[in-house]
Motif scaffolding. Structure first.
Motif, short mmCIF file in Angstrom:
data_model
loop_
_atom_site.label_atom_id
_atom_site.label_comp_id
_atom_site.label_asym_id
_atom_site.label_seq_id
_atom_site.Cartn_x
_atom_site.Cartn_y
_atom_site.Cartn_z
N CYS A 72 0.84 -1.21 0.00
CA CYS A 72 0.00 0.00 0.00
C CYS A 72 0.87 1.26 0.00
CB CYS A 72 -0.91 0.02 1.22
SG CYS A 72 -2.21 -1.21 1.20
N ARG A 84 -4.79 7.20 -1.78
CA ARG A 84 -4.71 6.36 -0.59
C ARG A 84 -5.18 4.96 -0.97
NH1 ARG A 84 -7.58 7.50 5.24
NH2 ARG A 84 -6.46 5.85 6.34
N THR A 86 -6.06 1.12 0.67
CA THR A 86 -6.34 0.39 1.90
C THR A 86 -6.76 -1.02 1.53
OG1 THR A 86 -7.16 2.45 2.88
CG2 THR A 86 -7.66 0.43 4.07
N VAL A 94 -8.37 -3.91 8.88
CA VAL A 94 -7.47 -3.30 7.92
C VAL A 94 -6.14 -4.05 7.97
CG1 VAL A 94 -6.25 -1.20 7.24
CG2 VAL A 94 -8.58 -1.06 8.12
N ASP A 97 -2.51 -0.04 4.81
CA ASP A 97 -2.99 1.30 4.47
C ASP A 97 -1.78 2.17 4.12
OD1 ASP A 97 -5.49 3.22 4.62
OD2 ASP A 97 -3.79 4.30 5.46
N PRO A 102 -2.04 0.22 10.06
CA PRO A 102 -3.27 -0.58 10.08
C PRO A 102 -3.63 -1.10 11.46
CG PRO A 102 -1.58 -1.67 8.75
CD PRO A 102 -1.03 -0.35 9.17
#
Length: 181
Positions: A72, A84, A86, A94, A97, A102
């Protein structure tokens, strides 16, 4: 008694008509341009999420879920930090990210784009991000194996730049209308 010149008898009514038309055109252009820019942003984010989903699939097969956060962050760096990314489990946890850790992030199962992606394979929404403090567009893609979602890949972009461009367009339309009046 002095008579008014013809221009001063006609101009006020024409001015009112011109102002009404300028307001109507500006309102129409505002809605039209906003829709066009939002559609373009949604399509761009959808393509990014689709490409990222294939990378996620490869990383899950070769390296495992612990490498997703690094993926990410690399994707975000490649976009100059404007996008962004995620990665979310179907339960809402999550895994990665691009902008946050996360481990400190809350459950994402209630996000509208995530719920829609779980239901239909793709989802999108526009809302205020309390994490980033600005209006964002989110597009989520469900990565599936044998019709079962394994993760949701969500791409998000700020609408701040789009709003700035739109304000410039509105100002040009308004100035043109004033010049005509």
């Amino acid at each position: 008694m002095r008579q008014k010149k013809l221009i001063w008898q006609l101009y006020p009514s024409y001015l009112v008509v011109i102002l009404i038309v300028v307001v109507a055109v500006t309102a129409y252009c505002a809605g039209f341009f906003r829709q066009v820019y939002h559609d373009q942003a949604r399509e761009s984010l959808d393509q990014l999420a689709g490409v990222a989903a294939e990378h996620v699939r490869m990383v899950l097969r070769t390296e495992g879920p612990n490498s997703l956060d690094g993926l990410c962050k690399r994707f975000s760096e490649d976009s100059g930090g404007r996008t962004r990314l995620t990665i979310i489990t179907p339960s809402g946890k999550v895994l990665g990210d691009s902008h946050e850790d996360p481990a400190t992030m809350e459950d994402h199962s209630g996000r509208p784009e995530v719920r829609e992606a779980l239901r239909t394979g793709r989802g999108s929404s526009v809302r205020f991000s309390s994490t980033l403090g600005k209006q964002m567009m989110y597009v989520a893609v469900a990565l599936r194996e044998q019709d079962t979602p394994i993760v949701i890949v969500r791409a998000a972009g700020s609408l701040t730049e789009i709003d700035r461009v739109l304000r410039g367009i509105y100002a040009h339309v308004e100035w043109a209308g004033l010049a005509v009046a």
